[in-house]
Design an enzyme around this catalytic site. Structure first.
Site: not given
Length: 289
Positions: A197, A130, A40, A225, A128, A74, A227, A96
């Site tokens: 995480c 993920e 992103h 993003s 999202h 993701h 995050n 990941c």
């Protein structure tokens, strides 16, 4: 004036691995498709596009035949793999390993679950990438809640198996756990799993400390993003002189005048080279005066 780049900012290992796989493939091929933005960050996506990476959506993916497609960090639901097998698509899976492990845990839980007595709940951002991959492990039956304000969507007459999107705040997740626990009857199970995480969670603490050490903070991040938004707010909470930028072109030098210390940091989707470019641009500006 000093201009410091936060050593802990930049790509997380999942994003770093995905970009590395894309670059490796593009060294041997003129074309590679990626299902969704690989990261992103628009500027990094443009760099990879110049190397031959083509971003596609799920509708376009469904019409591909005999192509090579990268799956980003993701993760994806099982339906994506089924489409690939049906259409002869070669997948380069860059999911990941933290996300992959979570997918496997949720899938196992779903296989063991009696839907008449139990439910899977995911703390995450609706829509999202993920989260879509996680919900896909349950054939779309998992309940997704974004905050403690949505716990009325949970059926407290059933057992609860709670998981979190890997990039959510550990503090917010713990608050949600406490809120749910207050409503669980004595004859029902409430199993909550630690699936945030550690690397991402650790960055929140580090970035607060980094932001508190500088007069001005420039937070480099793509606007899409999630995050980035979270980490920028962490900076803003400890340093009101924090500014979000996408690149050096967004830098306003007025807030930097008189600052003795400038800190540059970013999201897990921000490339280090972009932060370094911003640092050099600032130093060149003030040295030329």
């Amino acid at each position: 004036m000093t201009v410091e780049i936060d050593n802990d900012s930049g790509f997380c290992f999942g994003v770093l691995s995905a970009i590395g796989k894309a670059e490796e493939e593009l060294r041997n091929s003129d074309e590679l498709f990626c299902l969704g933005d690989i990261v992103h960050n628009g500027i990094e996506c443009e760099r990879l596009q110049s190397l031959g990476l083509k971003t596609i959506n799920h509708k376009q993916f469904g019409s591909l035949q005999d192509a090579k497609v990268l799956l980003r960090a993701h993760g994806e639901p099982p339906s994506t793999y089924q489409t690939a097998r049906k259409n002869g698509i070669t997948l380069i899976d860059a999911t990941c390993h933290v996300v992959l492990k979570l997918q496997q845990r949720i899938h196992r839980q779903y296989q063991e679950l009696d839907p008449s007595t139990g439910q899977i709940v995911i703390f995450g951002q609706k829509g999202h990438a993920e989260v879509l991959g996680l919900v896909g492990q349950t054939d779309g039956t998992a309940i997704v809640i974004e905050s403690a304000d949505e716990i009325d969507r949970i059926n407290f007459n059933k057992d609860i198996f709670l998981y979190s999107q890997t990039t959510k705040s550990a503090a917010s997740y713990n608050q949600l756990i406490e809120k749910i626990a207050e409503h669980v009857p004595a004859d029902r199970k409430f199993i909550h799993n630690n699936t945030v995480c550690g690397q991402v969670s650790h960055r929140r603490e580090n970035i607060r400390e980094f932001a508190s050490r500088h007069d001005v903070i420039l937070f480099v991040s793509g606007r899409k993003s999630s995050n980035g938004k979270v980490l920028f707010n962490e900076c803003l909470n400890v340093n009101p002189h924090s500014y979000m930028i996408e690149s050096r072109d967004d830098i306003d030098f007025k807030p930097l005048d008189g600052a003795q210390s400038i800190g540059i940091c970013g999201a897990t989707s921000t490339p280090k080279w972009l932060m370094e470019e911003c640092r050099e641009f600032i130093l060149a500006h003030f040295n030329d005066r």
